[in-house]
Every structure is written in C-alpha cells, then in structure tokens.
Design a protein around this motif. Structure first.
Motif, PDB file in Angstrom:
ATOM      1  N   ASN A  74     -17.136  16.096 -24.992  1.00  0.00           N
ATOM      2  CA  ASN A  74     -16.260  17.094 -24.379  1.00  0.00           C
ATOM      3  C   ASN A  74     -15.549  17.942 -25.433  1.00  0.00           C
ATOM      4  O   ASN A  74     -15.349  19.148 -25.235  1.00  0.00           O
ATOM      5  CB  ASN A  74     -15.259  16.422 -23.455  1.00  0.00           C
ATOM      6  CG  ASN A  74     -15.923  15.857 -22.221  1.00  0.00           C
ATOM      7  OD1 ASN A  74     -16.956  16.351 -21.767  1.00  0.00           O
ATOM      8  ND2 ASN A  74     -15.361  14.786 -21.695  1.00  0.00           N
ATOM      9  N   ASP A  75     -15.178  17.340 -26.541  1.00  0.00           N
ATOM     10  CA  ASP A  75     -14.536  18.066 -27.640  1.00  0.00           C
ATOM     11  C   ASP A  75     -15.490  19.113 -28.234  1.00  0.00           C
ATOM     12  O   ASP A  75     -15.100  20.248 -28.490  1.00  0.00           O
ATOM     13  CB  ASP A  75     -14.073  17.088 -28.712  1.00  0.00           C
ATOM     14  CG  ASP A  75     -13.181  17.722 -29.747  1.00  0.00           C
ATOM     15  OD1 ASP A  75     -12.321  18.564 -29.387  1.00  0.00           O
ATOM     16  OD2 ASP A  75     -13.337  17.377 -30.937  1.00  0.00           O
ATOM     17  N   ILE A  96     -16.033  12.717 -27.432  1.00  0.00           N
ATOM     18  CA  ILE A  96     -16.520  13.575 -28.518  1.00  0.00           C
ATOM     19  C   ILE A  96     -17.373  14.694 -27.942  1.00  0.00           C
ATOM     20  O   ILE A  96     -17.264  15.855 -28.355  1.00  0.00           O
ATOM     21  CB  ILE A  96     -17.317  12.748 -29.542  1.00  0.00           C
ATOM     22  CG1 ILE A  96     -16.412  11.711 -30.194  1.00  0.00           C
ATOM     23  CG2 ILE A  96     -17.979  13.645 -30.578  1.00  0.00           C
ATOM     24  CD1 ILE A  96     -17.140  10.649 -30.974  1.00  0.00           C
ATOM     25  N   LYS A 147     -15.041  23.209 -28.381  1.00  0.00           N
ATOM     26  CA  LYS A 147     -15.081  23.935 -29.648  1.00  0.00           C
ATOM     27  C   LYS A 147     -16.213  24.956 -29.684  1.00  0.00           C
ATOM     28  O   LYS A 147     -16.093  26.002 -30.311  1.00  0.00           O
ATOM     29  CB  LYS A 147     -15.194  22.964 -30.817  1.00  0.00           C
ATOM     30  CG  LYS A 147     -13.919  22.203 -31.055  1.00  0.00           C
ATOM     31  CD  LYS A 147     -14.034  21.233 -32.200  1.00  0.00           C
ATOM     32  CE  LYS A 147     -12.694  20.520 -32.374  1.00  0.00           C
ATOM     33  NZ  LYS A 147     -12.725  19.534 -33.431  1.00  0.00           N
TER      34      LYS A 147
END
Length: 82
Positions: free
Chosen positions: A26-27, A24, A31
């Motif tokens: 890294n996401d 999460i 973004k």
C-alpha cells in the motif's frame, strides 16, 4: 512535468500468498502516484484467472497481458500521456 529517460513498473504479485507485505504494498502504491517515472501496474492481472505459478511467477498468458500493459505505458510516455 519533466520527462524522464527512466521508467519503472510496480508489477503484479499474488497478494493472497503474500498478505504479510500488504502494508509495504500500500505504501508503494501511494508513493507511485507522486513519482512521475514509476507506473503502478500491480492490478493488471486482477481480472485474469489462474495467472500465478507461485507468489511472483506467472504463466505465459499473464506475461502477454503485462507486456501489453507495459508497452502502452512506454508508448504513451513518449507522447506525454500518463
């Protein structure tokens, strides 16, 4: 790029304690590069030792480091610098 009246910061936390949320994390970093009002400062404490009290709470020195970083982003956001 259109200026926003809103800015947000993805702040640091101790990744050594919270390894289970690494995907999460890294996401969110990915973004944040595409969202003009989201500033990623998760690594601002990477060279500061003994900063975390637990996974997300920090000591006074770390608070100063983060406050200085956030202040720079706010000032630069009004001058158009990212």
């Amino acid at each position: 790029m259109e200026k926003s009246n809103f800015i947000a910061f993805y702040q640091p936390f101790d990744l050594n304690v919270t390894k289970d949320i690494l995907p999460i994390h890294n996401d969110i970093i990915g973004k944040s590069k595409r969202i003009s009002w989201l500033y990623d400062i998760h690594d601002v404490l990477s060279e500061t030792e003994n900063t975390y009290i637990d996974a997300v709470h920090i000591n006074e020195h770390a608070r100063v480091v983060i406050a200085e970083s956030i202040s720079k982003f706010i000032i630069n956001s009004y001058s158009g610098i990212r």
